[in-house]
Design an enzyme around this catalytic site. Structure first.
Site, short mmCIF file in Angstrom:
data_model
loop_
_atom_site.label_atom_id
_atom_site.label_comp_id
_atom_site.label_asym_id
_atom_site.label_seq_id
_atom_site.Cartn_x
_atom_site.Cartn_y
_atom_site.Cartn_z
N THR A 95 38.98 23.16 33.76
CA THR A 95 38.84 23.38 35.19
C THR A 95 37.75 24.42 35.40
O THR A 95 37.94 25.60 35.09
CB THR A 95 40.17 23.88 35.79
OG1 THR A 95 41.18 22.90 35.56
CG2 THR A 95 40.04 24.09 37.30
N LYS A 171 39.82 18.63 41.26
CA LYS A 171 40.83 19.45 40.56
C LYS A 171 41.02 20.79 41.28
O LYS A 171 42.15 21.27 41.44
CB LYS A 171 40.40 19.68 39.11
CG LYS A 171 41.31 20.64 38.33
CD LYS A 171 42.73 20.11 38.20
CE LYS A 171 43.71 21.16 37.71
NZ LYS A 171 43.41 21.71 36.40
N LYS A 240 41.43 32.61 39.13
CA LYS A 240 40.08 32.07 38.87
C LYS A 240 39.83 30.80 39.66
O LYS A 240 38.77 30.63 40.28
CB LYS A 240 39.92 31.84 37.37
CG LYS A 240 38.59 31.21 36.95
CD LYS A 240 38.66 29.71 36.76
CE LYS A 240 39.61 29.30 35.65
NZ LYS A 240 39.60 27.81 35.44
#
Length: 300
Positions: A95, A171, A240
């Site tokens: 990701t 995502k 993040k």
């Protein structure tokens, strides 16, 4: 098929093991060598560098924590690109941000190798059980190679488009939606608990009614019990992804008020000393603490 695999964290190790058990010849690399030992015992070849893991293989997978880690294992004289032969394919399961995916796709094109982004939805237990939901994007010729392999690793493979970065954006959007569910559950459990309703019973009631879906069941149980260890997806990684989502939305000129709220929630919970050993659902502690419903104000 000859396959390389770089990155053997909880997710990567499970996925790499499934490739070995599917009968592929797999070369693995991890920065902490001990993580590769179970794969070596299962029949994989342990490589000394990402370049060696990618050497002479048809496809190399990577599954690392963030943009910086993927860039580090991909570029340089010991990186994946240095080891891949022309015409081979790199499938990134990580990701990462849209900008990083676009930059890496261009570098792979210049090097004469393919690049597919295929980030996954699912926790380590789902990876081990081949129950991941995978989002894939890349050129048709590369997807023809990638998709049959990805189908061995998950319960579905969704094709997003021809630009690899599109899969990464999908995502990030999905993780943003999950983070909103987590915040909602935190606030809901705070209200129910303050009213004298047992939060675990409350979550059971709703997840057996209109909210009968895995995210509500999994995160609802963790938040109701305030049990955030072990981490299936760590708090810093969730933070993040929130940061990457906000950056992608800003580049597109799209305001995200809820993502901005979650940005502050992540900062607040991290300031309390809650870190990588905790699941990202621990961000719900902000709502619980504000309502005076945190079980132990000193420890999650």
């Amino acid at each position: 098929m000859q396959i390389g695999f770089v990155g053997l964290g909880s997710m990567g190790a499970a996925i790499a093991m499934n490739l070995v058990e599917s009968g592929h010849e797999v070369q693995v690399f991890n920065r902490s060598p001990g993580r590769a030992e179970p794969l070596g015992k299962a029949g994989a070849t342990v490589a000394a560098s990402p370049a060696e893991a990618a050497h002479l293989v048809d496809v190399v997978f990577s599954m690392v924590a963030d943009d910086a880690a993927l860039t580090a294992v991909t570029l340089g004289e010991n990186g994946i690109l240095a080891g891949l032969r022309p015409g081979a394919l790199h499938i990134s399961l990580s990701t990462i941000g849209v900008d990083t995916a676009q930059a890496l796709a261009a570098l792979h094109l210049d090097a004469g190798v393919g690049f597919v982004s295929a980030p996954v939805f699912g926790r380590p237990d789902a990876a081990a059980a081949r129950k991941l939901f995978i989002m894939a994007a890349g050129a048709d010729e590369h997807l023809k190679v990638a998709v049959p392999l990805l189908e061995q690793l998950g319960q579905s493979v969704g094709i997003v488009g021809a630009d690899p970065s599109q899969a990464n954006l999908v995502k990030l959007i999905g993780n943003f939606m999950l983070s909103v569910i987590i915040e909602t559950l935190g606030e809901a459990c705070a209200v129910a608990g303050k009213a004298g309703i047992d939060p675990t019973h409350f979550v059971d009631l709703l997840t057996n009614a209109n909210f009968n879906a895995p995210p509500y069941k999994i995160y609802g149980a963790m938040i109701a019990s305030q049990q955030f260890q072990p981490a299936g997806f760590s708090l810093p990684l969730g933070q993040k992804d929130n940061r990457l989502m906000l950056a992608a939305a800003e580049a597109l000129g799209v305001p995200l008020p809820l993502a901005s709220l979650l940005h502050d929630r992540f900062l607040a919970v991290r300031s309390q000393g809650i870190g990588a050993e905790h699941d990202w659902s621990a961000v719900a502690l902000c709502a619980l603490t504000e309502a005076g419903m945190r079980k132990d104000a000193r420890r999650p």
